[in-house]
Design a protein around this motif. Structure first.
Motif, short mmCIF file in Angstrom:
data_model
loop_
_atom_site.label_atom_id
_atom_site.label_comp_id
_atom_site.label_asym_id
_atom_site.label_seq_id
_atom_site.Cartn_x
_atom_site.Cartn_y
_atom_site.Cartn_z
N PRO A 101 0.94 -1.10 0.00
CA PRO A 101 0.06 -0.11 -0.10
C PRO A 101 0.84 1.31 -0.05
O PRO A 101 1.95 1.04 0.23
N PRO A 102 0.17 2.38 -0.50
CA PRO A 102 1.21 3.68 -0.40
C PRO A 102 1.50 3.73 1.06
O PRO A 102 0.91 3.55 2.07
N GLY A 103 2.56 4.51 1.08
CA GLY A 103 3.32 4.59 2.64
C GLY A 103 4.06 3.52 3.22
O GLY A 103 4.86 3.74 3.97
N TRP A 104 4.02 2.57 2.38
CA TRP A 104 4.75 1.22 3.11
C TRP A 104 6.41 1.38 3.06
O TRP A 104 6.86 1.68 1.68
N GLU A 109 5.81 -7.15 6.94
CA GLU A 109 5.39 -7.95 5.79
C GLU A 109 3.85 -8.22 5.76
O GLU A 109 3.16 -8.70 4.80
N ALA A 110 3.33 -7.74 6.95
CA ALA A 110 1.61 -8.07 7.16
C ALA A 110 0.92 -7.29 6.19
O ALA A 110 -0.15 -7.62 5.84
N ALA A 111 1.51 -5.97 5.77
CA ALA A 111 0.71 -5.25 5.03
C ALA A 111 0.61 -5.53 3.26
O ALA A 111 0.01 -4.89 2.59
N LEU A 112 1.45 -6.50 3.00
CA LEU A 112 1.80 -6.85 1.83
C LEU A 112 0.68 -7.68 1.17
O LEU A 112 0.04 -8.53 1.84
N ILE A 113 0.38 -7.49 -0.23
CA ILE A 113 -0.63 -8.23 -0.75
C ILE A 113 0.26 -9.09 -1.68
O ILE A 113 0.96 -8.90 -2.65
N ASP A 114 0.15 -10.36 -1.31
CA ASP A 114 0.89 -11.66 -1.90
C ASP A 114 0.38 -12.63 -2.49
O ASP A 114 0.44 -13.72 -1.55
N PRO A 115 -0.39 -12.55 -3.34
CA PRO A 115 -1.32 -13.77 -3.84
C PRO A 115 -0.57 -15.15 -4.38
O PRO A 115 -1.09 -16.11 -4.49
#
Length: 429
Positions: A101-104, A109-115
């Protein structure tokens, strides 16, 4: 409209490296909305825009469908309905299919989108394709090799290597344009471990398609007393490794890669000797450069190195006249900077032998000193004096030949004096 940081910036942060150039993907928007917000369009094949203040690239989320051969045969669909997961699914490797997301800032790692398990593969040191769509773009074979060179501790997943072999067998690499092949090879050569790139390309059969002259070196023996590593391909990789250690430029690394390609054409009855391989290399390298449209500086350096590296190795045996002929063959007086790079490529060759990686290379210092000796010869005054003498003797028709001969003799004399003063005189030339 939602925006996410994607690709290399996220991967680099996970590896503890700075988030350099950030790329963004935009979900739920249209080109018209971005234009209205002040973004500048720059994409030729799909909608990419520059942010009005940061000037970072923002690409609309998109999907792709294969519609032909090679890497240009794609139909791109960018629409507000395309999801982030659909956009990430079209990427090459799982390590490049992670969004933030913006600001990362890389701290969570919890905020990541990792499908597709990219974080897992980064932590495990695995280069893995995202989906079976990997086979649709042959450039991905070259990109995989480049990433292997960039991250030499990472291994290529077995299933990804199988897909690469499938692409080679299907003839997909035959449709790559030369400029793109060179771009990817050049990028791989400048990575920390370019040898890994060629290991990957060989393993999947791609090297035999793209650089068959280089691929032919593996399995060809050399005399063990000169090359303890014996195998010609292994020697080339050792020479390339020395070029990396010395921080050599792209042209030097390219020259190190190609200097011995003539050994791949040595008749089997001659092995393990390679008499005349310099001449065969000198004949092959220009054709390789032309086929891949290699830029001039890299092409020229590889061609000169292939032609003269044996003579440069043995230059300590040369007298004044032979030393001058060697320097002139390298165009050293007109191109001193290139000559220095030729010498560096020759050093990589000589030290690129098992157990000799730390050897000194006297020919480089010796020939650079010889060049300085020649540069001190006042050719302008010699030419003027020769023209005056020719005019006085009525030999105006031969003045050009006389000037050239006088300069040549002055240079030989200077080198002879230099050899004598340095204790290396080889007799009268």
């Amino acid at each position: 409209m939602q925006t996410y940081i994607v690709g290399g910036a996220v991967r680099d942060a996970l590896l503890g490296q700075p988030m350099a150039d950030r790329d963004w993907v935009v979900v739920g928007s249209t080109p018209e909305q971005l234009l209205a917000a002040g973004y500048t369009p720059v994409g030729r094949d799909f909608p990419v825009f520059l942010h009005p203040t940061t000037h970072e690239e923002y690409a609309l989320a998109r999907t792709e469908r294969k519609s032909g051969r090679g890497y240009r045969g794609f139909q791109v669909w960018a629409h507000p309905s395309v999801t982030l997961t659909q956009d990430l699914a079209r990427r090459d490797l799982t390590m490049n299919a992670i969004a933030a997301p913006p600001g990362w800032d890389g701290s969570s790692e919890a905020a990541l989108i990792d499908p597709f398990g990219g974080v897992r593969d980064v932590r495990a040191g695995v280069l893995r394709h995202v989906s079976a769509a990997f086979v649709e773009d042959p450039v991905r074979v070259l990109r995989l090799a480049r990433f292997a060179a960039r991250y030499p501790t990472f291994r290529v997943a077995d299933e990804t290597m199988q897909l690469c072999r499938q692409m080679v067998r299907a003839g997909e690499l035959d449709h790559l344009v030369p400029e793109r092949v060179w771009q990817e090879l050049a990028g791989a050569l400048m990575q920390p471990a370019p040898q890994r790139a060629f290991e990957v390309l060989r393993a999947c059969g791609a090297l035999a398609v793209l650089l068959p002259e280089l691929d032919a070196l593996w399995g060809v023996p050399q005399r063990a007393e000169w090359h303890p590593e014996i195998d010609c391909g292994a020697h080339t990789m050792l020479a390339l490794g020395v070029a990396v250690r010395l921080g050599a430029s792209l042209p030097v690394r390219w020259a190190s890669l190609l200097h011995d390609v003539g050994k791949g054409t040595t008749a089997s009855e001659m092995l393990p000797r390679h008499h005349g391989h310099e001449a065969r290399s000198a004949a092959l390298v220009p054709a390789i450069n032309a086929r891949l449209r290699v830029p001039g500086e890299s092409a020229q350096l590889a061609e000169v190195t292939a032609r003269v590296h044996g003579r440069i190795h043995r230059s300590g045996e040369l007298d004044a006249a032979a030393t001058l002929r060697l320097l002139l063959a390298c165009d050293a007086l007109r191109r001193p900077a290139r000559f220095a790079e030729v010498l560096l490529a020759c050093e990589c060759d000589k030290r690129g032998r098992q157990g000799h990686e730390d050897d000194s290379y006297p020919p480089r210092e010796r020939l650079l000193a010889a060049l300085k000796c020649l540069q001190r010869v006042n050719t302008a005054s010699i030419a003027a004096a020769t023209r005056t003498r020719c005019a006085a003797e009525g030999r105006l028709k031969t003045v050009g030949e006389s000037v050239a001969a006088a300069i040549y003799q002055a240079r030989v004399a200077a080198l002879r004096a230099w050899l004598r003063d340095s204790g290396e005189e080889k007799g009268i030339a």
